[in-house]
Design a protein around this motif. Structure first.
Motif, PDB file in Angstrom:
ATOM      1  N   GLU A 127       0.854  -1.191   0.000  1.00 37.96           N
ATOM      2  CA  GLU A 127       0.000   0.000   0.000  1.00 37.96           C
ATOM      3  C   GLU A 127       0.887   1.237   0.000  1.00 37.96           C
ATOM      4  N   LYS A 128       0.312   2.375  -0.363  1.00 33.38           N
ATOM      5  CA  LYS A 128       1.057   3.634  -0.331  1.00 33.38           C
ATOM      6  C   LYS A 128       1.523   3.880   1.094  1.00 33.38           C
ATOM      7  N   ASP A 129       2.807   4.154   1.276  1.00 32.23           N
ATOM      8  CA  ASP A 129       3.362   4.379   2.598  1.00 32.23           C
ATOM      9  C   ASP A 129       3.106   5.822   3.036  1.00 32.23           C
ATOM     10  N   GLU A 130       3.063   6.012   4.340  1.00 32.79           N
ATOM     11  CA  GLU A 130       2.807   7.348   4.894  1.00 32.79           C
ATOM     12  C   GLU A 130       3.877   8.366   4.519  1.00 32.79           C
ATOM     13  N   ILE A 131       5.093   7.929   4.186  1.00 33.62           N
ATOM     14  CA  ILE A 131       6.150   8.877   3.827  1.00 33.62           C
ATOM     15  C   ILE A 131       6.196   9.175   2.332  1.00 33.62           C
ATOM     16  N   SER A 132       5.312   8.551   1.561  1.00 36.79           N
ATOM     17  CA  SER A 132       5.279   8.811   0.123  1.00 36.79           C
ATOM     18  C   SER A 132       4.908  10.278  -0.117  1.00 36.79           C
ATOM     19  N   PRO A 133       5.687  10.975  -0.939  1.00 32.55           N
ATOM     20  CA  PRO A 133       5.417  12.399  -1.131  1.00 32.55           C
ATOM     21  C   PRO A 133       4.153  12.638  -1.954  1.00 32.55           C
ATOM     22  N   GLY A 134       3.485  13.717  -1.644  1.00 33.14           N
ATOM     23  CA  GLY A 134       2.317  14.126  -2.403  1.00 33.14           C
ATOM     24  C   GLY A 134       2.609  15.409  -3.153  1.00 33.14           C
ATOM     25  N   PRO A 135       1.631  15.947  -3.827  1.00 34.90           N
ATOM     26  CA  PRO A 135       1.828  17.218  -4.530  1.00 34.90           C
ATOM     27  C   PRO A 135       2.198  18.330  -3.555  1.00 34.90           C
ATOM     28  N   ARG A 136       3.023  19.248  -4.014  1.00 34.15           N
ATOM     29  CA  ARG A 136       3.366  20.397  -3.171  1.00 34.15           C
ATOM     30  C   ARG A 136       3.479  21.646  -4.045  1.00 34.15           C
TER      31      ARG A 136
END
Length: 68
Positions: A38-47
């Motif tokens: 699953e997508k990990d909590e530290i995976s970066p998102g848009p910024r």
């Protein structure tokens, strides 16, 4: 992947296995999801960058828990 998971399960200090996958690699993403990643909590998102431009990463960091 099963070998990597087996090594992790037999290493007491390992809590999860992580990987990075490009979002355009849809077959790999489907495979990893199918086996429980699953997508990990530290995976970066848009910024938002200076000037208002939005940077969207082209990859995702995924993980699977080995032990709590």
């Amino acid at each position: 992947m099963s070998f990597q998971e087996s090594v992790a399960r037999n290493t007491p200090t390992v809590g999860k296995v992580m990987l990075t996958c490009f979002l355009r690699n849809e077959r790999a993403l489907a495979f990893y999801r199918k086996i429980g990643f699953e997508k990990d909590e530290i995976s970066p998102g848009p910024r938002t960058l200076r000037g208002g431009r939005v940077f969207v990463p082209d990859y995702v960091i995924m993980s699977i828990m080995i032990r709590p």
